[in-house]
Design an enzyme around this catalytic site. Structure first.
Site, PDB file in Angstrom:
ATOM      1  N   CYS A 116       0.814  -1.231   0.000  1.00 18.58           N
ATOM      2  CA  CYS A 116       0.000   0.000   0.000  1.00 18.58           C
ATOM      3  C   CYS A 116       0.841   1.271   0.000  1.00 18.58           C
ATOM      4  CB  CYS A 116      -0.918   0.023   1.218  1.00 18.58           C
ATOM      5  SG  CYS A 116      -2.067  -1.353   1.255  1.00 18.58           S
ATOM      6  N   HIS A 255      -3.946   7.151   3.706  1.00 20.64           N
ATOM      7  CA  HIS A 255      -4.267   5.909   3.014  1.00 20.64           C
ATOM      8  C   HIS A 255      -5.732   5.551   3.275  1.00 20.64           C
ATOM      9  CE1 HIS A 255      -3.985   1.955   1.431  1.00 20.64           C
ATOM     10  NE2 HIS A 255      -3.842   1.317   2.574  1.00 20.64           N
ATOM     11  N   ASN A 285     -10.204  -0.288  -0.107  1.00 19.79           N
ATOM     12  CA  ASN A 285      -8.744  -0.151  -0.066  1.00 19.79           C
ATOM     13  C   ASN A 285      -8.168  -0.607  -1.410  1.00 19.79           C
ATOM     14  OD1 ASN A 285      -6.014  -0.373   0.375  1.00 19.79           O
ATOM     15  ND2 ASN A 285      -6.200  -1.439   2.341  1.00 19.79           N
TER      16      ASN A 285
HETATM   17  N1  ACO Z   1     -19.115 -10.027   7.621  1.00 17.02           N
HETATM   18  C1  ACO Z   1     -19.627 -10.432   8.784  1.00 17.02           C
HETATM   19  N2  ACO Z   1     -18.881 -10.935   9.803  1.00 17.02           N
HETATM   20  C2  ACO Z   1     -17.552 -10.961   9.613  1.00 17.02           C
HETATM   21  C3  ACO Z   1     -16.953 -10.545   8.404  1.00 17.02           C
HETATM   22  C4  ACO Z   1     -17.791 -10.067   7.389  1.00 17.02           C
HETATM   23  N3  ACO Z   1     -17.316  -9.632   6.208  1.00 17.02           N
HETATM   24  N4  ACO Z   1     -15.615 -10.711   8.521  1.00 17.02           N
HETATM   25  C5  ACO Z   1     -15.372 -11.216   9.744  1.00 17.02           C
HETATM   26  N5  ACO Z   1     -16.547 -11.378  10.410  1.00 17.02           N
HETATM   27  C6  ACO Z   1     -16.766 -11.873  11.760  1.00 17.02           C
HETATM   28  C7  ACO Z   1     -15.606 -12.703  12.269  1.00 17.02           C
HETATM   29  O1  ACO Z   1     -15.763 -14.045  11.851  1.00 17.02           O
HETATM   30  C8  ACO Z   1     -15.743 -12.542  13.769  1.00 17.02           C
HETATM   31  O2  ACO Z   1     -16.752 -13.427  14.222  1.00 17.02           O
HETATM   32  P1  ACO Z   1     -16.603 -14.208  15.623  1.00 17.02           P
HETATM   33  O3  ACO Z   1     -16.479 -13.136  16.656  1.00 17.02           O
HETATM   34  O4  ACO Z   1     -17.853 -15.003  15.695  1.00 17.02           O
HETATM   35  O5  ACO Z   1     -15.341 -15.011  15.484  1.00 17.02           O
HETATM   36  C9  ACO Z   1     -16.285 -11.136  13.939  1.00 17.02           C
HETATM   37  O6  ACO Z   1     -16.797 -10.742  12.675  1.00 17.02           O
HETATM   38  C10 ACO Z   1     -15.272 -10.119  14.407  1.00 17.02           C
HETATM   39  O7  ACO Z   1     -14.099 -10.220  13.638  1.00 17.02           O
HETATM   40  P2  ACO Z   1     -12.850  -9.345  13.964  1.00 17.02           P
HETATM   41  O8  ACO Z   1     -11.746  -9.765  13.063  1.00 17.02           O
HETATM   42  O9  ACO Z   1     -12.585  -9.360  15.430  1.00 17.02           O
HETATM   43  O10 ACO Z   1     -13.361  -7.875  13.587  1.00 17.02           O
HETATM   44  P3  ACO Z   1     -12.649  -6.504  13.750  1.00 17.02           P
HETATM   45  O11 ACO Z   1     -13.510  -5.627  14.570  1.00 17.02           O
HETATM   46  O12 ACO Z   1     -11.218  -6.612  14.162  1.00 17.02           O
HETATM   47  O13 ACO Z   1     -12.647  -5.933  12.264  1.00 17.02           O
HETATM   48  C11 ACO Z   1     -11.248  -5.650  10.315  1.00 17.02           C
HETATM   49  C12 ACO Z   1     -11.951  -6.630  11.252  1.00 17.02           C
HETATM   50  C13 ACO Z   1     -12.300  -4.809   9.630  1.00 17.02           C
HETATM   51  C14 ACO Z   1     -10.464  -6.455   9.307  1.00 17.02           C
HETATM   52  C15 ACO Z   1     -10.310  -4.744  11.150  1.00 17.02           C
HETATM   53  O14 ACO Z   1      -9.495  -5.508  11.998  1.00 17.02           O
HETATM   54  C16 ACO Z   1      -9.428  -3.887  10.270  1.00 17.02           C
HETATM   55  O15 ACO Z   1      -9.899  -3.038   9.547  1.00 17.02           O
HETATM   56  N6  ACO Z   1      -8.106  -4.080  10.322  1.00 17.02           N
HETATM   57  C17 ACO Z   1      -7.180  -3.364   9.463  1.00 17.02           C
HETATM   58  C18 ACO Z   1      -6.848  -4.247   8.314  1.00 17.02           C
HETATM   59  C19 ACO Z   1      -6.620  -3.510   7.034  1.00 17.02           C
HETATM   60  O16 ACO Z   1      -7.020  -2.406   6.817  1.00 17.02           O
HETATM   61  N7  ACO Z   1      -5.930  -4.205   6.149  1.00 17.02           N
HETATM   62  C20 ACO Z   1      -5.727  -3.710   4.829  1.00 17.02           C
HETATM   63  C21 ACO Z   1      -4.335  -3.770   4.424  1.00 17.02           C
HETATM   64  S1  ACO Z   1      -3.260  -2.878   5.462  1.00 17.02           S
HETATM   65  C22 ACO Z   1      -3.645  -1.318   5.224  1.00 17.02           C
HETATM   66  O17 ACO Z   1      -3.960  -0.950   4.152  1.00 17.02           O
HETATM   67  C23 ACO Z   1      -3.607  -0.416   6.384  1.00 17.02           C
END
Ligand code: ACO
Length: 328
Positions: A116, A255, A285
């Site tokens: 990224c 970003h 993203n």
């Molecule tokens: N729809 C519904 N439920 C979902 C989905 C979905 N698409 N994806 C995951 N879940 C569920 C999971 O299975 C989990 O269920 P469980 O509690 O029964 O196990 C629950 O939702 C919570 O999942 P978490 O991973 O704890 O959710 P979190 O609040 O951490 O959000 C996310 C996840 C959105 C990925 C967040 O951590 C995030 O944005 N992280 C940054 C990652 C990022 O931006 N990466 C891109 C590349 S790096 C960059 O560009 C910065």
């Protein structure tokens, strides 16, 4: 020593849109879950039938940038192309763009991959080549078809990404008004496993498990925290290093990965809403394309004008990070 200025910008977005509701047809998810966690409402998806690949999308964006800069293709004397996945292993996509633009001056062509953060890395490299007098007009591209390696069975990651291309022409400035002030380009390799795609490259070239593709591995919460902390730290350090106050920043383009990350970083500097460029809700993203696309849109919307102070910051796999302060 010369100064650089952004002489033109452009972007390209595939026509095909997947809304959050569209994704509910593929796996169990909801508009509510995605919107609440990320702020994303929809993303663009490239199509082979429309000849949408990293190089071809980039060529569209570059043509727009050339037009806005009032330059001809052969005025370009170097091409830097950032992508997490180029068209081919070789030749590089920068070379393909040279061909697509009809550039016949045999200018140098280089692909950069820093995930990224690649486009800001490329901009800093381009600025050095302008500053030291090597080149006059460098085409700096961020173009991504994340949908080509997204695992569409893995709801926890694929909802986050989209496809787009952005391009900027960095030119030798004939005055002191536009210039690059300072930057940070960093990487914390101890956290490289937090966001990694291993398959399809030298260690695993013939990866074919289509039933269970384990394409992108990500520790979402660790990446989230590191992104906020690192981008906020780099922006603060850059303002301090250059003696710039937060009030002097005219536009902040972070970003576009997640609205919550953007808001958390912007909050630390109390940037008012109108000074923060946000389009993650429309495109998700798009990796190294997020900032050049947002910059191009900011110009179209009249949110950025000559002489404005522009702060750019990004974060990604590596875990790499990059922040740049310039006067547009
Ligand atoms: N729809 C519904 N439920 C979902 C989905 C979905 N698409 N994806 C995951 N879940 C569920 C999971 O299975 C989990 O269920 P469980 O509690 O029964 O196990 C629950 O939702 C919570 O999942 P978490 O991973 O704890 O959710 P979190 O609040 O951490 O959000 C996310 C996840 C959105 C990925 C967040 O951590 C995030 O944005 N992280 C940054 C990652 C990022 O931006 N990466 C891109 C590349 S790096 C960059 O560009 C910065």
């Amino acid at each position: 020593m010369y100064n650089s200025k952004i002489s033109g910008a452009g972007h390209y977005l595939p026509e095909k849109v997947y809304t959050n509701n569209d994704l509910t047809k593929f796996f169990e998810t909801s508009d509510e879950w995605i919107t609440e966690r990320t702020g994303i409402k929809e993303r663009r998806i490239s199509e082979a039938e429309k000849n949408e690949y990293p190089s071809t999308m980039a060529a569209h964006a570059a043509k727009m940038a050339l037009k806005n800069a009032n330059l001809e293709p052969n005025d370009i004397d170097f091409i830097l192309f950032s992508s997490t996945m180029s068209d081919y292993n070789f030749p590089n996509s920068a070379t393909l763009v040279q061909d697509l633009l009809g550039i016949t001056n045999h200018c140098g062509c280089l692909d950069v991959n820093s995930a990224c953060t690649g486009w800001i890395y490329a901009m800093v490299m381009a600025n050095s080549l302008i500053e030291n007098g090597t080149y006059k007009n460098i085409l700096v591209i961020g173009s991504e078809t994340t949908s080509s390696y997204n695992n569409w069975l893995d709801r926890s990651k694929c909802v986050l990404f989209g496809d787009a291309a952005g391009a900027v022409i960095l030119s030798r400035s004939d005055n002191d008004k536009s210039k690059f002030h300072a930057n940070f380009l960093q990487s914390d390799s101890t956290k490289k496993e937090d966001l990694i795609k291993k398959s399809g490259m030298a260690r695993d070239p013939f990866f074919v498990d289509k039933e269970n593709p384990d394409l992108v591995e990500m520790n979402g919460q660790a990446v989230f925290k590191a992104a906020v902390k690192t981008m906020a730290h780099q922006c603060a350090a850059l303002l301090e290093k250059t003696g710039t106050t937060k009030e002097e920043i005219d536009l902040f383009i972070p970003h576009q990965a997640n609205l919550r990350i953007i808001e958390a970083v912007a909050r630390r500097f109390e940037f008012p809403k109108e000074k923060v460029m946000i389009n993650v809700q429309k495109y998700a993203n798009t990796s190294s394309a997020t900032i050049p696309v947002a910059l191009s849109e900011a110009l179209i919307e009249g949110r950025l004008k000559r002489g404005d102070k522009l702060l750019l910051t990004t974060f990604g796999s590596g875990l790499t990070s990059a922040t740049l302060l310039l006067t547009y």
